[in-house]
Design a protein around this motif. Structure first.
Motif, PDB file in Angstrom:
ATOM      1  N   THR A  99       0.831  -1.206   0.000  1.00 21.38           N
ATOM      2  CA  THR A  99       0.000   0.000   0.000  1.00 21.38           C
ATOM      3  C   THR A  99       0.866   1.257   0.000  1.00 21.38           C
ATOM      4  O   THR A  99       0.596   2.209  -0.742  1.00 21.38           O
ATOM      5  N   VAL A 100       1.907   1.260   0.827  1.00 22.36           N
ATOM      6  CA  VAL A 100       2.821   2.410   0.871  1.00 22.36           C
ATOM      7  C   VAL A 100       3.496   2.594  -0.486  1.00 22.36           C
ATOM      8  O   VAL A 100       3.569   3.699  -1.015  1.00 22.36           O
ATOM      9  N   VAL A 101       3.981   1.500  -1.066  1.00 21.97           N
ATOM     10  CA  VAL A 101       4.671   1.569  -2.362  1.00 21.97           C
ATOM     11  C   VAL A 101       3.710   2.063  -3.446  1.00 21.97           C
ATOM     12  O   VAL A 101       4.059   2.912  -4.269  1.00 21.97           O
ATOM     13  N   GLY A 102       2.479   1.559  -3.444  1.00 21.69           N
ATOM     14  CA  GLY A 102       1.494   1.983  -4.435  1.00 21.69           C
ATOM     15  C   GLY A 102       1.076   3.431  -4.260  1.00 21.69           C
ATOM     16  O   GLY A 102       0.881   4.150  -5.240  1.00 21.69           O
ATOM     17  N   ARG A 103       0.919   3.876  -3.010  1.00 22.55           N
ATOM     18  CA  ARG A 103       0.530   5.261  -2.747  1.00 22.55           C
ATOM     19  C   ARG A 103       1.592   6.241  -3.234  1.00 22.55           C
ATOM     20  O   ARG A 103       1.279   7.347  -3.669  1.00 22.55           O
ATOM     21  N   LEU A 104       2.867   5.832  -3.197  1.00 17.80           N
ATOM     22  CA  LEU A 104       3.949   6.710  -3.656  1.00 17.80           C
ATOM     23  C   LEU A 104       4.128   6.685  -5.174  1.00 17.80           C
ATOM     24  O   LEU A 104       4.927   7.428  -5.715  1.00 17.80           O
ATOM     25  N   GLY A 105       3.395   5.810  -5.858  1.00 13.24           N
ATOM     26  CA  GLY A 105       3.468   5.759  -7.315  1.00 13.24           C
ATOM     27  C   GLY A 105       4.684   5.012  -7.839  1.00 13.24           C
ATOM     28  O   GLY A 105       5.109   5.239  -8.971  1.00 13.24           O
ATOM     29  N   ILE A 106       5.241   4.132  -7.047  1.00  6.16           N
ATOM     30  CA  ILE A 106       6.375   3.319  -7.507  1.00  6.16           C
ATOM     31  C   ILE A 106       5.814   2.184  -8.336  1.00  6.16           C
ATOM     32  O   ILE A 106       5.009   1.381  -7.860  1.00  6.16           O
ATOM     33  N   THR A 107       6.230   2.112  -9.614  1.00  9.95           N
ATOM     34  CA  THR A 107       5.646   1.133 -10.535  1.00  9.95           C
ATOM     35  C   THR A 107       6.511  -0.101 -10.742  1.00  9.95           C
ATOM     36  O   THR A 107       6.006  -1.132 -11.150  1.00  9.95           O
ATOM     37  N   GLN A 108       7.793  -0.001 -10.484  1.00 12.65           N
ATOM     38  CA  GLN A 108       8.684  -1.156 -10.665  1.00 12.65           C
ATOM     39  C   GLN A 108       8.815  -1.879  -9.327  1.00 12.65           C
ATOM     40  O   GLN A 108       9.693  -1.589  -8.533  1.00 12.65           O
ATOM     41  N   VAL A 109       7.913  -2.844  -9.086  1.00 13.42           N
ATOM     42  CA  VAL A 109       7.860  -3.561  -7.825  1.00 13.42           C
ATOM     43  C   VAL A 109       8.005  -5.046  -8.103  1.00 13.42           C
ATOM     44  O   VAL A 109       7.375  -5.584  -9.005  1.00 13.42           O
ATOM     45  N   GLY A 110       8.857  -5.700  -7.320  1.00 16.87           N
ATOM     46  CA  GLY A 110       9.029  -7.144  -7.424  1.00 16.87           C
ATOM     47  C   GLY A 110       8.842  -7.798  -6.075  1.00 16.87           C
ATOM     48  O   GLY A 110       9.128  -7.206  -5.038  1.00 16.87           O
ATOM     49  N   LEU A 111       8.315  -9.027  -6.082  1.00 14.44           N
ATOM     50  CA  LEU A 111       8.180  -9.806  -4.863  1.00 14.44           C
ATOM     51  C   LEU A 111       9.176 -10.958  -4.938  1.00 14.44           C
ATOM     52  O   LEU A 111       9.126 -11.766  -5.856  1.00 14.44           O
ATOM     53  N   ALA A 112      10.088 -11.036  -3.975  1.00 16.64           N
ATOM     54  CA  ALA A 112      11.135 -12.050  -3.991  1.00 16.64           C
ATOM     55  C   ALA A 112      10.597 -13.368  -3.455  1.00 16.64           C
ATOM     56  O   ALA A 112       9.922 -13.401  -2.425  1.00 16.64           O
ATOM     57  N   THR A 113      10.885 -14.451  -4.165  1.00 19.12           N
ATOM     58  CA  THR A 113      10.532 -15.798  -3.731  1.00 19.12           C
ATOM     59  C   THR A 113      11.679 -16.737  -4.038  1.00 19.12           C
ATOM     60  O   THR A 113      12.590 -16.385  -4.777  1.00 19.12           O
ATOM     61  N   GLN A 114      11.608 -17.936  -3.484  1.00 17.58           N
ATOM     62  CA  GLN A 114      12.560 -18.978  -3.837  1.00 17.58           C
ATOM     63  C   GLN A 114      11.928 -19.830  -4.942  1.00 17.58           C
ATOM     64  O   GLN A 114      10.708 -19.962  -5.023  1.00 17.58           O
ATOM     65  N   ALA A 115      12.766 -20.434  -5.755  1.00 21.12           N
ATOM     66  CA  ALA A 115      12.262 -21.316  -6.798  1.00 21.12           C
ATOM     67  C   ALA A 115      11.762 -22.617  -6.171  1.00 21.12           C
ATOM     68  O   ALA A 115      12.285 -23.067  -5.165  1.00 21.12           O
ATOM     69  N   LYS A 116      10.715 -23.199  -6.760  1.00 22.96           N
ATOM     70  CA  LYS A 116      10.199 -24.478  -6.254  1.00 22.96           C
ATOM     71  C   LYS A 116      11.225 -25.565  -6.522  1.00 22.96           C
ATOM     72  O   LYS A 116      11.926 -25.537  -7.527  1.00 22.96           O
ATOM     73  N   LYS A 117      11.289 -26.499  -5.603  1.00 22.47           N
ATOM     74  CA  LYS A 117      12.249 -27.596  -5.766  1.00 22.47           C
ATOM     75  C   LYS A 117      11.689 -28.672  -6.674  1.00 22.47           C
ATOM     76  O   LYS A 117      10.566 -28.914  -6.813  1.00 22.47           O
TER      77      LYS A 117
END
Length: 133
Positions: A115-133
């Motif tokens: 919500t904070v990132v979206g409210r500031l108008g930041i468009t390049q957002v990534g969610l970090a995950t691990q690859a499935k085994k």
């Protein structure tokens, strides 16, 4: 036999330069290794279809399993995160952000950060995950 009475007018600085270069190399490696973020147990995800977000201006927001938020390893509250991201965005408008959440983190905390990132108008957002085994 005649004694060698010559004075030594020059100093060999090569070993000293070698030492300085090794120390500089160690300093560079240690400072870049500490910028990666806070250690969290990332959730497993499927294969990514987007391009990775890289670059020296990328910001990492980490939410650990205790609910603490960190911006590039610096602990912040949600209000401090908003103000720091706003000041960073004013100097770098196309700044990418990666959100790293521990797999045991409550979903609401991740939503608060998004919500904070979206409210500031930041468009390049990534969610970090691990690859499935």
């Amino acid at each position: 036999m005649q004694a060698d009475n010559k004075s030594y007018d020059d100093i060999n600085v090569t070993p000293m330069v070698d030492l300085y270069l090794v120390l500089l190399l160690i300093f560079i490696i240690m400072t870049t290794a500490g910028v990666q973020g806070v250690k969290v147990n990332l959730p497993r995800g499927g294969p990514s279809t987007s391009k990775p977000l890289d670059g020296p201006k990328m910001q990492a927001i980490t939410v650990n399993n205790e609910g603490k938020i960190a911006l590039n390893t610096i602990p912040v509250t949600i209000e401090e995160l908003a103000s720091k991201l706003e000041s960073l965005k004013s100097s770098m408008p196309d700044m990418p952000v990666v959100i790293r959440g521990d797999s045991a983190t409550q979903y609401q905390l991740i939503m608060d950060v998004l919500t904070v990132v979206g409210r500031l108008g930041i468009t390049q957002v990534g969610l970090a995950t691990q690859a499935k085994k």
